[in-house]
Design an enzyme around this catalytic site. Structure first.
Site, PDB file in Angstrom:
ATOM      1  CG  HIS A 131      -1.889   1.114   1.298  1.00 18.53           C
ATOM      2  ND1 HIS A 131      -3.222   0.915   1.627  1.00 18.53           N
ATOM      3  CD2 HIS A 131      -1.759   2.446   1.080  1.00 18.53           C
ATOM      4  CE1 HIS A 131      -3.855   2.082   1.611  1.00 18.53           C
ATOM      5  NE2 HIS A 131      -2.981   3.031   1.285  1.00 18.53           N
ATOM      6  CG  HIS A 141      -1.041   6.934  -1.197  1.00 13.69           C
ATOM      7  ND1 HIS A 141      -2.295   6.951  -1.776  1.00 13.69           N
ATOM      8  CD2 HIS A 141      -1.194   6.309  -0.007  1.00 13.69           C
ATOM      9  CE1 HIS A 141      -3.165   6.369  -0.959  1.00 13.69           C
ATOM     10  NE2 HIS A 141      -2.524   5.964   0.124  1.00 13.69           N
ATOM     11  NE  ARG A 188       0.464  11.838  -2.374  1.00 14.41           N
ATOM     12  CZ  ARG A 188      -0.573  11.410  -1.660  1.00 14.41           C
ATOM     13  NH1 ARG A 188      -1.564  10.748  -2.226  1.00 14.41           N
ATOM     14  NH2 ARG A 188      -0.639  11.658  -0.363  1.00 14.41           N
ATOM     15  CG  ASN A 234      -5.228   8.329  -3.361  1.00 14.52           C
ATOM     16  OD1 ASN A 234      -4.146   7.870  -3.729  1.00 14.52           O
ATOM     17  ND2 ASN A 234      -5.391   8.921  -2.187  1.00 14.52           N
ATOM     18  CG  HIS A 265      -4.913   2.302   5.955  1.00 18.78           C
ATOM     19  ND1 HIS A 265      -6.261   2.305   6.250  1.00 18.78           N
ATOM     20  CD2 HIS A 265      -4.788   2.919   4.754  1.00 18.78           C
ATOM     21  CE1 HIS A 265      -6.902   2.907   5.262  1.00 18.78           C
ATOM     22  NE2 HIS A 265      -6.049   3.277   4.346  1.00 18.78           N
ATOM     23  CG  ASP A 318      -1.705   4.828   4.028  1.00 19.71           C
ATOM     24  OD1 ASP A 318      -1.768   5.194   2.841  1.00 19.71           O
ATOM     25  OD2 ASP A 318      -2.488   5.240   4.910  1.00 19.71           O
ATOM     26  CG  HIS A 327      -0.117  15.189   1.765  1.00 22.13           C
ATOM     27  ND1 HIS A 327      -1.104  15.421   0.841  1.00 22.13           N
ATOM     28  CD2 HIS A 327      -0.480  14.055   2.416  1.00 22.13           C
ATOM     29  CE1 HIS A 327      -2.030  14.476   0.934  1.00 22.13           C
ATOM     30  NE2 HIS A 327      -1.676  13.628   1.881  1.00 22.13           N
TER      31      HIS A 327
END
Ligand code: NCD
Ligand code: ZN
Length: 372
Positions: free
Chosen positions: A33, A35, A37, A61, A193, A266, A270
């Site tokens: 899992h 991200h 981007r 996402n 998660h 996870d 950001h």
């Protein structure tokens, strides 16, 4: 895994007697899992995890989401281009997912499956970052779920009810998962998660085809770490960190040796400006530090046995997920050296998990392969 010693050529200043350094070699962790981007952030994200993970399941996402064949192909190209900037042995292997959206048809799911996705991700509308467009219920996407069951795709779930109080969102969602499991008796399901004790129990009591990822941050921290003294936005994530009792249940799940619990960082970068502000974005940039921090944690909790070949912890990092997803058993090896290092304050413009902290183990870049 082998525990041995070797000369640490990096010891400074030049010692009279060369210092012995301790190395461990473990199966290369699979991160189920993550991200990654887009754009520059994607390039930083793959660099941050380089050489520390084997397979990694890429979350969909993005903006726009990975929810069609066309988007999957474009995103896969972008990820492959970013990976191509790394030395081949440090790249790892991406596994792809698509985001389940209301109105998707079975033929679209079949096309995605034929193009190589391994899972579809269900984000309840409004549950987390970039989830405003998600379904309101499993019924709303019944055609998609039926097609996923038929093609053998894994259903990956962000299991939170966004209408429940923050601390109860995860456990409030569990009855929906229970109904889903009985309605689709052959669907493989992963609850992502896990953050609370009730979910751990739910997975333990569920069928074999129900698995769960657990992050490093939910194993390491509680709500006290995030906001007990002052608010640390870099530990703010969905689902939010919970109590010491919940964390204990998660640690016991790893140590139980159950093959249905596996590592998913996870890691969700950001930009610093979106974390250190009034409307903090949720997500912990865990990729650079998750593996060494977990090795340190489980060594502290269970001693050297935690790092012995075939231990429950090492199978949690690599092995359990491969069996669940039906991908080849881990075949790469990761070497870590016992050498204190300080986690950088920023990587790109993102603050990594444990920034400024000293960790005991450092991954040695450069993948080794297990002899057959
Ligand atoms: C993730 C993100 O930023 O994409 N945020 C998070 O808090 N975990 C989305 C998610 O997995 O919920
Ligand atoms: Zn996530």
């Amino acid at each position: 895994m082998s525990v041995g010693s070797a000369v640490d050529v990096q010891t400074q200043p030049k010692p009279l007697v060369m210092q012995e350094a301790e190395f461990i070699e473990i199966p290369m962790p699979d991160d189920m899992h993550v991200h990654l981007r887009q754009g520059d952030m994607l390039r930083h994200a793959v660099r941050a995890q380089a050489g520390q993970v084997g397979r990694f399941l890429v979350m969909p996402n993005t903006l726009p989401p990975v929810s069609s064949l066309e988007r999957l192909v474009a995103y896969r190209d972008e990820v492959e281009r970013a990976l191509a900037e790394l030395p081949p042995e440090a790249r790892g292997e991406p596994l792809y997912t698509f985001k389940i959206l209301p109105g998707m048809r079975a033929d679209e799911v079949l096309a995605l499956a034929q193009t190589g996705v391994v899972a579809g991700k269900y984000y309840p509308a409004g549950a987390t970052t970039n989830a405003a467009d998600g379904p309101r219920s499993f019924e709303e996407v019944a055609e998609v779920l039926e097609a996923m069951q038929e093609t053998g795709l894994v259903l990956s779930i962000h299991g939170e009810d966004p209408d429940a109080p923050v601390f109860e969102r995860e456990r409030t969602f569990l009855p929906q998962v229970e109904r889903l499991l009985s309605r689709y008796p052959r669907l493989r399901v992963v609850l992502e998660h896990l953050s609370d004790a009730a979910s751990v129990e739910f997975v333990q009591q569920g069928p074999e085809r129900l698995g769960a990822t657990i992050t490093a941050h939910h194993l390491l921290f509680t709500l006290e770490d995030m906001m007990g003294s002052s608010f640390n936005p870099h530990l703010y994530c969905k689902p939010v960190l919970k109590t010491a009792r919940d964390r204990e249940a998660l640690r016991m799940a790893v140590l139980s040796g159950s093959h249905r619990f596996f590592f998913g960082s996870d890691s969700a970068p950001h930009p610093k400006a979106k974390k250190e502000c009034a409307a903090t974005a949720s997500g912990v940039f865990a990729a650079p530090t998750a593996v060494p921090a977990l090795v340190e944690l489980f060594e502290t909790l269970g001693g050297p046995a935690s790092l012995a070949p075939g231990s429950a912890f090492l199978r949690f990092l690599a092995g359990n997920s491969a069996a669940f997803y039906g991908i080849p058993a881990p075949y790469r090896r990761l070497t870590l050296v016992r050498r204190q290092w300080v986690v950088p304050a920023e990587i790109g413009d993102v603050v990594p998990m444990l920034a400024g902290h000293t960790l005991a183990w450092q991954p040695v870049r450069g993948t080794r392969y297990a002899s057959a």
